[in-house]
Design a protein around this motif. Structure first.
Motif, PDB file in Angstrom:
ATOM      1  N   ALA A 133      -3.222  -8.587   5.071  1.00 14.66           N
ATOM      2  CA  ALA A 133      -2.600  -8.370   3.754  1.00 14.66           C
ATOM      3  C   ALA A 133      -3.015  -7.026   3.140  1.00 14.66           C
ATOM      4  CB  ALA A 133      -2.959  -9.512   2.819  1.00 14.66           C
ATOM      5  N   SER A 134      -4.313  -6.715   3.193  1.00 13.79           N
ATOM      6  CA  SER A 134      -4.809  -5.516   2.515  1.00 13.79           C
ATOM      7  C   SER A 134      -4.434  -4.241   3.264  1.00 13.79           C
ATOM      8  CB  SER A 134      -6.334  -5.605   2.401  1.00 13.79           C
ATOM      9  OG  SER A 134      -6.912  -4.314   2.459  1.00 13.79           O
ATOM     10  N   LYS A 179       3.511   4.620   4.734  1.00 13.09           N
ATOM     11  CA  LYS A 179       3.984   3.422   4.013  1.00 13.09           C
ATOM     12  C   LYS A 179       2.827   2.485   3.680  1.00 13.09           C
ATOM     13  CE  LYS A 179       8.794   3.193   5.426  1.00 13.09           C
ATOM     14  NZ  LYS A 179       9.721   2.719   6.465  1.00 13.09           N
ATOM     15  N   ILE A 180       1.889   2.349   4.613  1.00 16.67           N
ATOM     16  CA  ILE A 180       0.723   1.493   4.359  1.00 16.67           C
ATOM     17  C   ILE A 180      -0.117   2.092   3.225  1.00 16.67           C
ATOM     18  CG2 ILE A 180      -1.384   0.520   5.366  1.00 16.67           C
ATOM     19  CD1 ILE A 180      -0.025   0.611   8.117  1.00 16.67           C
ATOM     20  N   ILE A 181      -0.298   3.422   3.253  1.00 16.71           N
ATOM     21  CA  ILE A 181      -1.103   4.083   2.215  1.00 16.71           C
ATOM     22  C   ILE A 181      -0.427   3.962   0.847  1.00 16.71           C
ATOM     23  CG2 ILE A 181      -2.103   6.290   1.479  1.00 16.71           C
ATOM     24  CD1 ILE A 181      -2.125   6.971   4.613  1.00 16.71           C
ATOM     25  N   GLN A 182       0.914   4.137   0.845  1.00 17.02           N
ATOM     26  CA  GLN A 182       1.646   3.991  -0.427  1.00 17.02           C
ATOM     27  C   GLN A 182       1.515   2.573  -0.976  1.00 17.02           C
ATOM     28  OE1 GLN A 182       5.116   5.570   1.323  1.00 17.02           O
ATOM     29  NE2 GLN A 182       4.782   7.655   0.563  1.00 17.02           N
ATOM     30  N   ALA A 183       1.586   1.589  -0.084  1.00 20.17           N
ATOM     31  CA  ALA A 183       1.406   0.191  -0.515  1.00 20.17           C
ATOM     32  C   ALA A 183      -0.005   0.005  -1.073  1.00 20.17           C
ATOM     33  CB  ALA A 183       1.660  -0.761   0.655  1.00 20.17           C
ATOM     34  N   GLY A 184      -0.981   0.679  -0.446  1.00 24.41           N
ATOM     35  CA  GLY A 184      -2.363   0.604  -0.916  1.00 24.41           C
ATOM     36  C   GLY A 184      -2.536   1.214  -2.305  1.00 24.41           C
ATOM     37  N   LYS A 185      -1.788   2.280  -2.574  1.00 24.24           N
ATOM     38  CA  LYS A 185      -1.856   2.889  -3.907  1.00 24.24           C
ATOM     39  C   LYS A 185      -1.245   1.941  -4.950  1.00 24.24           C
ATOM     40  CE  LYS A 185      -1.173   7.314  -4.560  1.00 24.24           C
ATOM     41  NZ  LYS A 185      -0.648   8.703  -4.500  1.00 24.24           N
ATOM     42  N   ARG A 186      -0.101   1.351  -4.597  1.00 25.50           N
ATOM     43  CA  ARG A 186       0.544   0.410  -5.541  1.00 25.50           C
ATOM     44  C   ARG A 186      -0.361  -0.784  -5.824  1.00 25.50           C
ATOM     45  NH1 ARG A 186       5.149   1.517  -2.435  1.00 25.50           N
ATOM     46  NH2 ARG A 186       4.885  -0.411  -1.274  1.00 25.50           N
ATOM     47  N   GLY A 228      -3.477  -0.729  -5.897  1.00 25.38           N
ATOM     48  CA  GLY A 228      -4.714  -0.291  -6.531  1.00 25.38           C
ATOM     49  C   GLY A 228      -5.891  -0.190  -5.568  1.00 25.38           C
ATOM     50  N   GLU A 229      -5.604  -0.248  -4.256  1.00 28.29           N
ATOM     51  CA  GLU A 229      -6.696  -0.149  -3.273  1.00 28.29           C
ATOM     52  C   GLU A 229      -7.105   1.300  -3.033  1.00 28.29           C
ATOM     53  OE1 GLU A 229      -6.328  -2.110   0.433  1.00 28.29           O
ATOM     54  OE2 GLU A 229      -5.946  -4.079  -0.430  1.00 28.29           O
TER      55      GLU A 229
END
Lengths: 195, 195
Positions: B77-78, B134-141, B143-144
């Motif tokens: 998930a993360s 895409k994974i990094i962008q999801a991580g920014k959204r 808050g990771e």
């Protein structure tokens, strides 16, 4: 230098870009004759084989690159600043020999096919890492790096990141990966030098 | 799959290690005939040229590697954990095709010599970077990652460092550079994910 030595050196310098751009297997005898302007007999008078010429061309390319990438480092006192300058040299000064980094190109091609060239690449890699490790060790002694900084890990990471970024930059014909590598290595150096 | 399609697929799978280990220029017709057990006429019935076979072998190698290196990522998930798992896959699972990373090898050889293979390598590189971004962008959204994390910079750095380390590890026949790359990328991910 005798006239023969001069000719030999000129052949090495003219053959280096051919091997660096086309690879050992990809460089044909005709490519080498075209680049040097010699007949086959003239070339063989100076080098017994394509392999012997390739080895000398590799040594020449590594020495040239190493000189450019470590230029003026001795004038910088701080080990961390020395590493940043070395990284900047790599990122901003493209290889002086067309075809990118001879060490990277030769390492990739020789691993499974050419033990003699592989051995030369291993030596060049060891030389580069040893140089970086000495700077990092001096940085630890000077208190610029945290005591738990592993010199080999940091030296290997600098080399990996720069060489991988050069591959990407050449492939994609943009300097972005090189700039990205520099920015990430800068962040890493700051991290390891924070108290 | 028809019988002809099966044979074609088998040829691709048998030729892939030859191109990956010897390079396009270094892979001779005899090497390819030896690997596939075919006569020249049999090989040409399925592929009009060495170039056409090399292109299919490259596509096959990239698809296989990509599948292995992104396996089970969807189950995590993360986004930060996803990146760490991807890096771990790359470091611990050697390429499924002998000769190292086909993308790295093909990028290095094709840049100055083979526009068609270079184009395929460019596409594969873009695909890999897009996936990581895409994974990094999801991580920014989520808050990771810090808001100022640059997805392209981090994605390019992960790829550069892994590919450069693979080159070093294969050259020096030790896993040290791969482990060093993983440790440095872990430190970088922690840095970018600290509040």
């Amino acid at each position: 230098m005798t006239k023969g030595e001069e000719t030999r050196q000129r052949i090495i310098e003219q053959a280096a870009p051919v091997f660096n751009q086309r690879g050992f297997a990809g460089a044909s005898m005709q490519d080498l004759l075209d680049a040097t302007g010699l007949e086959k007999g003239g070339l063989y008078r100076h080098f017994p084989s394509k392999q012997a010429l390739a080895a000398e061309a590799f040594r020449y390319a590594v020495a040239r690159n190493s000189k450019i990438r470590t230029a003026h480092l001795d004038e910088i006192a701080s080990p961390v600043a020395k590493l940043r300058a070395h990284i900047d040299h790599f990122v901003t000064k493209p290889s002086c020999i067309p075809g990118g980094c001879a060490l990277l190109n030769t390492a990739i091609e020789s691993v499974d096919t050419n033990p003699e060239l592989r051995e030369l690449a291993v030596e060049a890699m060891e030389g580069w890492r040893t140089r970086l490790m000495k700077i990092i060790q001096a940085g630890k002694r000077a208190g610029e790096f945290r005591a738990n900084t592993n010199p080999r890990t940091l030296a290997n990471t600098i080399i990996s990141t720069l060489e991988g970024a050069l591959m990407m930059s050449r492939l994609e014909r943009t300097r972005d990966p090189m700039r990205d590598a520099q920015s990430s290595l800068d962040a890493l150096l700051t991290l390891y030098s924070e108290a």
